[in-house]
Scaffold this motif. Structure first.
Motif, PDB file in Angstrom:
ATOM      1  N   SER A 159       0.839  -1.198   0.000  1.00 39.51           N
ATOM      2  CA  SER A 159       0.000   0.000   0.000  1.00 39.51           C
ATOM      3  C   SER A 159       0.873   1.247   0.000  1.00 39.51           C
ATOM      4  O   SER A 159       1.890   1.308   0.695  1.00 39.51           O
ATOM      5  CB  SER A 159      -0.909   0.009   1.230  1.00 39.51           C
ATOM      6  N   ARG A 160       0.479   2.230  -0.775  1.00 45.65           N
ATOM      7  CA  ARG A 160       1.199   3.509  -0.806  1.00 45.65           C
ATOM      8  C   ARG A 160       0.587   4.518   0.150  1.00 45.65           C
ATOM      9  O   ARG A 160       1.212   5.488   0.525  1.00 45.65           O
ATOM     10  CB  ARG A 160       1.191   4.100  -2.215  1.00 45.65           C
ATOM     11  N   THR A 161      -0.686   4.284   0.505  1.00 42.61           N
ATOM     12  CA  THR A 161      -1.398   5.237   1.341  1.00 42.61           C
ATOM     13  C   THR A 161      -2.175   4.503   2.430  1.00 42.61           C
ATOM     14  O   THR A 161      -2.342   3.282   2.386  1.00 42.61           O
ATOM     15  CB  THR A 161      -2.383   6.079   0.504  1.00 42.61           C
ATOM     16  N   ALA A 162      -2.662   5.280   3.405  1.00 40.18           N
ATOM     17  CA  ALA A 162      -3.502   4.753   4.477  1.00 40.18           C
ATOM     18  C   ALA A 162      -4.641   5.737   4.720  1.00 40.18           C
ATOM     19  O   ALA A 162      -4.593   6.890   4.275  1.00 40.18           O
ATOM     20  CB  ALA A 162      -2.682   4.550   5.748  1.00 40.18           C
ATOM     21  N   LEU A 163      -5.650   5.293   5.469  1.00 42.11           N
ATOM     22  CA  LEU A 163      -6.829   6.124   5.671  1.00 42.11           C
ATOM     23  C   LEU A 163      -6.600   7.258   6.661  1.00 42.11           C
ATOM     24  O   LEU A 163      -7.359   8.222   6.705  1.00 42.11           O
ATOM     25  CB  LEU A 163      -8.001   5.258   6.144  1.00 42.11           C
ATOM     26  N   SER A 164      -5.571   7.148   7.501  1.00 41.28           N
ATOM     27  CA  SER A 164      -5.246   8.213   8.448  1.00 41.28           C
ATOM     28  C   SER A 164      -3.737   8.384   8.494  1.00 41.28           C
ATOM     29  O   SER A 164      -2.981   7.493   8.091  1.00 41.28           O
ATOM     30  CB  SER A 164      -5.763   7.877   9.855  1.00 41.28           C
ATOM     31  N   ALA A 165      -3.298   9.535   8.990  1.00 40.51           N
ATOM     32  CA  ALA A 165      -1.862   9.792   9.091  1.00 40.51           C
ATOM     33  C   ALA A 165      -1.207   8.848  10.091  1.00 40.51           C
ATOM     34  O   ALA A 165      -0.097   8.373   9.866  1.00 40.51           O
ATOM     35  CB  ALA A 165      -1.623  11.244   9.489  1.00 40.51           C
ATOM     36  N   THR A 166      -1.903   8.561  11.200  1.00 46.47           N
ATOM     37  CA  THR A 166      -1.322   7.667  12.205  1.00 46.47           C
ATOM     38  C   THR A 166      -1.212   6.240  11.659  1.00 46.47           C
ATOM     39  O   THR A 166      -0.249   5.529  11.963  1.00 46.47           O
ATOM     40  CB  THR A 166      -2.145   7.671  13.504  1.00 46.47           C
ATOM     41  N   SER A 167      -2.173   5.805  10.848  1.00 49.48           N
ATOM     42  CA  SER A 167      -2.084   4.479  10.225  1.00 49.48           C
ATOM     43  C   SER A 167      -0.918   4.421   9.241  1.00 49.48           C
ATOM     44  O   SER A 167      -0.212   3.404   9.151  1.00 49.48           O
ATOM     45  CB  SER A 167      -3.384   4.129   9.510  1.00 49.48           C
ATOM     46  N   ALA A 168      -0.722   5.509   8.509  1.00 47.42           N
ATOM     47  CA  ALA A 168       0.415   5.574   7.592  1.00 47.42           C
ATOM     48  C   ALA A 168       1.729   5.509   8.364  1.00 47.42           C
ATOM     49  O   ALA A 168       2.665   4.806   7.973  1.00 47.42           O
ATOM     50  CB  ALA A 168       0.354   6.861   6.767  1.00 47.42           C
ATOM     51  N   TYR A 169       1.764   6.225   9.487  1.00 50.71           N
ATOM     52  CA  TYR A 169       2.990   6.199  10.292  1.00 50.71           C
ATOM     53  C   TYR A 169       3.218   4.831  10.911  1.00 50.71           C
ATOM     54  O   TYR A 169       4.365   4.382  11.046  1.00 50.71           O
ATOM     55  CB  TYR A 169       2.940   7.270  11.384  1.00 50.71           C
ATOM     56  N   GLU A 170       2.137   4.145  11.306  1.00 51.31           N
ATOM     57  CA  GLU A 170       2.266   2.796  11.842  1.00 51.31           C
ATOM     58  C   GLU A 170       2.969   1.887  10.831  1.00 51.31           C
ATOM     59  O   GLU A 170       3.861   1.107  11.184  1.00 51.31           O
ATOM     60  CB  GLU A 170       0.888   2.232  12.186  1.00 51.31           C
ATOM     61  N   SER A 171       2.585   1.986   9.556  1.00 49.24           N
ATOM     62  CA  SER A 171       3.220   1.171   8.516  1.00 49.24           C
ATOM     63  C   SER A 171       4.683   1.552   8.356  1.00 49.24           C
ATOM     64  O   SER A 171       5.553   0.680   8.217  1.00 49.24           O
ATOM     65  CB  SER A 171       2.482   1.344   7.186  1.00 49.24           C
ATOM     66  N   LEU A 172       4.953   2.840   8.358  1.00 46.22           N
ATOM     67  CA  LEU A 172       6.337   3.311   8.250  1.00 46.22           C
ATOM     68  C   LEU A 172       7.167   2.800   9.415  1.00 46.22           C
ATOM     69  O   LEU A 172       8.267   2.260   9.229  1.00 46.22           O
ATOM     70  CB  LEU A 172       6.359   4.834   8.216  1.00 46.22           C
ATOM     71  N   TRP A 173       6.649   2.955  10.631  1.00 48.66           N
ATOM     72  CA  TRP A 173       7.373   2.532  11.833  1.00 48.66           C
ATOM     73  C   TRP A 173       7.654   1.026  11.800  1.00 48.66           C
ATOM     74  O   TRP A 173       8.786   0.596  12.081  1.00 48.66           O
ATOM     75  CB  TRP A 173       6.569   2.897  13.079  1.00 48.66           C
ATOM     76  N   ASN A 174       6.644   0.228  11.473  1.00 45.01           N
ATOM     77  CA  ASN A 174       6.829  -1.220  11.469  1.00 45.01           C
ATOM     78  C   ASN A 174       7.862  -1.655  10.438  1.00 45.01           C
ATOM     79  O   ASN A 174       8.648  -2.583  10.684  1.00 45.01           O
ATOM     80  CB  ASN A 174       5.505  -1.930  11.204  1.00 45.01           C
TER      81      ASN A 174
END
Length: 233
Positions: A159-174
């Motif tokens: 996925s390139r995007t997420a529904l919220s900024a925190t969800s996007a950051y969760e993917s980045l962090w993991n």
């Protein structure tokens, strides 16, 4: 990270908070707030037992993937002169064919971005707000939010995007920290660092050299009055 810094969309970064050898971080008992410049968190360890990677006033020179001219390919970074040309791979241009050099090997003189630390906070990872996640580079794209770095992945299943900024950051962090045992679900203590970005080499920064110490210690016990210089990748 570099593209977000260049675009002005990243002004925060988070690092796992670590304790000194033989210590364990947990909730409760000791109020570390006053010693940490008003952080106001309650930790099991006194603040002098924690490892703070940065402090307010620190100057950080950004290391990024780079090249120089092919005639310098046989030279180690430490042997290159400051007059050698530098090409930054984050610019996505058709640079001359030359040896690819990892960010970790970029010398100080070749850096073009300088970060000035303005705030250092201690918090649990999942306490990050939507505004904080956007400041981490998870910028809005239409009705969704960019997962930094994944826009350029060739794997179409990611996925390139997420529904919220925190969800996007969760993917980045993991993607960066889960393999090290600090995944989002473990909710580790982190140091949240805010900064301003100067588009110049650290030795051309607007912060007077008289306000810094050139040799950086390995870690801080919270914000200090001494300004140091070090690198960040």
């Amino acid at each position: 990270m570099v593209r977000a810094l260049l675009a002005g969309s990243k002004t925060q970064t988070r690092r796992v908070l670590r304790a000194k050898a033989g210590m364990t971080i947990a909730d409760a008992t000791v109020d570390a707030g006053p010693a940490c410049g008003g952080i106001g968190r309650r930790l099991e360890l006194p603040v002098d037992k924690l490892k703070f990677p940065y402090a307010v006033g620190d100057r950080l020179y950004v290391r990024e993937a780079w090249k120089t001219s092919s005639q310098h390919d046989s030279f180690a970074p430490r042997d290159l002169l400051g007059t050698a040309p530098v090409y930054f791979t984050a610019d996505d241009r058709l640079w001359p064919v030359a040896k690819y050099r990892q960010a970790m090997h970029m010398p100080r003189w070749a850096s073009r971005l300088t970060l000035i630390v303005t705030q250092v906070l201690v918090q649990r990872l999942q306490e990050i707000s939507e505004a904080d996640a956007i400041a981490e580079g998870c910028r809005p794209i239409g009705s969704e939010f960019l997962i930094p770095g994944q826009y350029f992945y060739s794997d179409a299943s990611k996925s390139r995007t997420a529904l919220s900024a925190t969800s996007a950051y969760e993917s980045l962090w993991n993607g960066l920290n889960e393999p090290r045992g600090f995944g989002w679900d473990t909710n580790p203590w982190v140091v949240a660092v805010s900064f301003t970005v100067e588009h110049c080499n650290i030795d051309e920064s607007s912060i007077p050299k008289s306000q810094e110490t050139e040799k950086a210690p390995k870690a801080h016990a919270g914000p200090s009055v001494a300004h140091i210089t070090r690198s960040i990748t």
